[in-house]
Design a protein around this motif. Structure first.
Motif, PDB file in Angstrom:
ATOM      1  N   ASN A 187       0.484  -1.034  -0.119  1.00  0.00           N
ATOM      2  CA  ASN A 187       0.101   0.092   0.196  1.00  0.00           C
ATOM      3  C   ASN A 187       1.217   1.133  -0.243  1.00  0.00           C
ATOM      4  O   ASN A 187       0.471   2.827  -0.054  1.00  0.00           O
ATOM      5  CB  ASN A 187      -0.431  -0.087   1.222  1.00  0.00           C
ATOM      6  CG  ASN A 187      -0.403   0.138   2.865  1.00  0.00           C
ATOM      7  OD1 ASN A 187       1.198   0.104   2.946  1.00  0.00           O
ATOM      8  ND2 ASN A 187      -1.258  -0.235   3.512  1.00  0.00           N
ATOM      9  N   SER A 188       1.708   1.278   0.553  1.00  0.00           N
ATOM     10  CA  SER A 188       3.239   2.756   0.602  1.00  0.00           C
ATOM     11  C   SER A 188       4.751   2.192   0.405  1.00  0.00           C
ATOM     12  O   SER A 188       5.095   1.010   0.453  1.00  0.00           O
ATOM     13  CB  SER A 188       2.837   2.725   1.690  1.00  0.00           C
ATOM     14  OG  SER A 188       3.806   4.486   1.556  1.00  0.00           O
ATOM     15  N   PRO A 189       5.425   2.679  -0.890  1.00  0.00           N
ATOM     16  CA  PRO A 189       6.843   2.183  -0.171  1.00  0.00           C
ATOM     17  C   PRO A 189       7.682   2.024   1.289  1.00  0.00           C
ATOM     18  O   PRO A 189       8.196   1.385   1.187  1.00  0.00           O
ATOM     19  CB  PRO A 189       7.548   2.742  -1.465  1.00  0.00           C
ATOM     20  CG  PRO A 189       6.602   4.341  -2.220  1.00  0.00           C
ATOM     21  CD  PRO A 189       5.487   2.982  -1.466  1.00  0.00           C
ATOM     22  N   ASN A 190       6.494   2.945   1.992  1.00  0.00           N
ATOM     23  CA  ASN A 190       7.238   3.040   3.074  1.00  0.00           C
ATOM     24  C   ASN A 190       6.501   1.868   4.758  1.00  0.00           C
ATOM     25  O   ASN A 190       6.378   2.097   5.168  1.00  0.00           O
ATOM     26  CB  ASN A 190       6.669   4.556   3.377  1.00  0.00           C
ATOM     27  CG  ASN A 190       7.700   5.347   3.119  1.00  0.00           C
ATOM     28  OD1 ASN A 190       8.763   5.409   3.152  1.00  0.00           O
ATOM     29  ND2 ASN A 190       7.275   6.739   2.822  1.00  0.00           N
ATOM     30  N   ALA A 191       5.930   1.116   3.584  1.00  0.00           N
ATOM     31  CA  ALA A 191       5.455   0.148   4.556  1.00  0.00           C
ATOM     32  C   ALA A 191       6.572  -0.501   5.450  1.00  0.00           C
ATOM     33  O   ALA A 191       8.069  -0.867   5.343  1.00  0.00           O
ATOM     34  CB  ALA A 191       4.820  -1.316   3.077  1.00  0.00           C
ATOM     35  N   PRO A 192       6.239  -0.936   7.045  1.00  0.00           N
ATOM     36  CA  PRO A 192       6.946  -1.244   7.479  1.00  0.00           C
ATOM     37  C   PRO A 192       7.734  -2.557   7.726  1.00  0.00           C
ATOM     38  O   PRO A 192       6.089  -3.073   7.056  1.00  0.00           O
ATOM     39  CB  PRO A 192       6.332  -1.219   8.501  1.00  0.00           C
ATOM     40  CG  PRO A 192       4.892  -0.962   8.935  1.00  0.00           C
ATOM     41  CD  PRO A 192       5.115  -0.545   7.259  1.00  0.00           C
ATOM     42  N   LEU A 193       8.613  -2.846   7.666  1.00  0.00           N
ATOM     43  CA  LEU A 193       9.403  -4.058   7.742  1.00  0.00           C
ATOM     44  C   LEU A 193       9.808  -4.351   9.086  1.00  0.00           C
ATOM     45  O   LEU A 193      11.222  -3.861   9.317  1.00  0.00           O
ATOM     46  CB  LEU A 193      10.428  -4.203   6.499  1.00  0.00           C
ATOM     47  CG  LEU A 193      10.623  -6.020   5.722  1.00  0.00           C
ATOM     48  CD1 LEU A 193       9.880  -6.274   4.677  1.00  0.00           C
ATOM     49  CD2 LEU A 193      11.828  -5.476   6.490  1.00  0.00           C
ATOM     50  N   LEU A 194      10.025  -5.440   9.410  1.00  0.00           N
ATOM     51  CA  LEU A 194      10.464  -5.947  10.635  1.00  0.00           C
ATOM     52  C   LEU A 194      11.217  -7.574  10.597  1.00  0.00           C
ATOM     53  O   LEU A 194      10.992  -8.401   9.027  1.00  0.00           O
ATOM     54  CB  LEU A 194       9.956  -6.152  11.569  1.00  0.00           C
ATOM     55  CG  LEU A 194       8.418  -5.024  12.037  1.00  0.00           C
ATOM     56  CD1 LEU A 194       8.169  -5.570  13.447  1.00  0.00           C
ATOM     57  CD2 LEU A 194       9.971  -3.994  12.631  1.00  0.00           C
ATOM     58  N   ILE A 195      12.163  -7.740  10.570  1.00  0.00           N
ATOM     59  CA  ILE A 195      13.693  -8.550  10.399  1.00  0.00           C
ATOM     60  C   ILE A 195      13.325  -9.954  11.612  1.00  0.00           C
ATOM     61  O   ILE A 195      14.235  -9.058  12.719  1.00  0.00           O
ATOM     62  CB  ILE A 195      14.571  -8.587   9.776  1.00  0.00           C
ATOM     63  CG1 ILE A 195      14.402  -8.521   8.255  1.00  0.00           C
ATOM     64  CG2 ILE A 195      15.065 -10.372   9.581  1.00  0.00           C
ATOM     65  CD1 ILE A 195      15.451  -7.836   7.506  1.00  0.00           C
ATOM     66  N   VAL A 196      12.651 -10.326  11.827  1.00  0.00           N
ATOM     67  CA  VAL A 196      13.437 -11.694  13.012  1.00  0.00           C
ATOM     68  C   VAL A 196      14.280 -12.016  12.631  1.00  0.00           C
ATOM     69  O   VAL A 196      15.040 -13.145  12.086  1.00  0.00           O
ATOM     70  CB  VAL A 196      11.985 -12.779  13.223  1.00  0.00           C
ATOM     71  CG1 VAL A 196      12.501 -13.807  14.214  1.00  0.00           C
ATOM     72  CG2 VAL A 196      10.610 -12.132  13.432  1.00  0.00           C
TER      73      VAL A 196
END
Length: 157
Positions: free
Chosen positions: A97-106
Motif C-alpha cells: 500500500n506504500s513504499p514506506n510499509a514497515p518491514l521487520l526481520i526476526v
C-alpha cells in the motif's frame, strides 16, 4: 362471438408477455450477483477435494503472496543488472500500500519471544537486496489492508 376473439387475443398476449418478463427477470437476477455465482462455483470445486487435503482460502492467498514475495526477493538479489533489479523492485512495490510499509526481520526466536532487527521499510529492504545481492530471509507474516495491499511484513532469517 366476435367479442371473444379480441379478448382471447389480449389474454394470449398478456400471458406471453408475463412469461417473457419472468424469464427476463430470472436472467437479470442470475447476472446481478456474479460474486455469489463465483463463490458457489468455488465451493463446488472445493467439495471435490478431500477434507484432509483442503487449505483454507485465506491460507491459499497468503501462501501465494508469500511465494510471490520470496520470488521477487530472489529475483532482486540475483538480478544480472541494476536495471533488472530496479524493474523487479518496481513490480514488487505494487503489492504494497506504500513504499514506506514497515518491514521487520526476526533474527532470533526462543520460547515464543522474537528479537527483531531495526525496523525498516519495504523500499529500503528491496534496495538492500539489490546492493548486497544476498537474500537470507523468508516471509514469515503479512498484514494486508482492506484492499488486499500489504501494509506490514515480517521476515525471518
Amino acid at each position: 362471438m366476435m367479442e371473444s376473439k379480441p379478448f382471447k387475443f389480449i389474454l394470449l398476449v398478456t400471458i406471453a408477455l408475463s412469461i417473457w418478463s419472468c424469464k427476463k427477470n430470472k436472467a437479470v437476477a442470475e447476472l446481478s450477483d456474479p460474486e455469489e455465482k463465483v463463490e458457489q462455483e468455488l465451493e463446488d470445486t472445493r467439495e471435490e477435494i478431500p477434507e484432509n487435503k483442503r487449505i483454507p482460502l485465506e491460507a491459499e492467498a497468503k501462501s501465494t503472496t508469500e511465494q510471490t514475495l520470496n520470488n521477487y526477493f530472489n529475483a532482486i538479489a540475483g538480478a544480472s543488472s541494476t536495471s533488472s533489479a530496479n524493474s523487479s523492485i518496481a513490480e514488487a512495490l505494487t503489492l504494497f500500500n506504500s513504499p514506506n510499509a514497515p518491514l521487520l526481520i526476526v533474527f532470533y526466536e526462543a520460547n515464543g519471544q522474537a528479537s527483531y532487527d531495526e525496523p525498516t521499510t519495504i523500499e529500503k529492504y528491496l534496495n538492500y537486496l539489490k546492493d548486497t545481492k544476498n537474500n537470507s530471509a523468508k516471509v514469515d507474516e503479512i498484514v494486508t489492508d482492506g484492499k488486499g495491499k500489504i501494509k506490514e511484513i515480517v521476515l525471518k532469517k
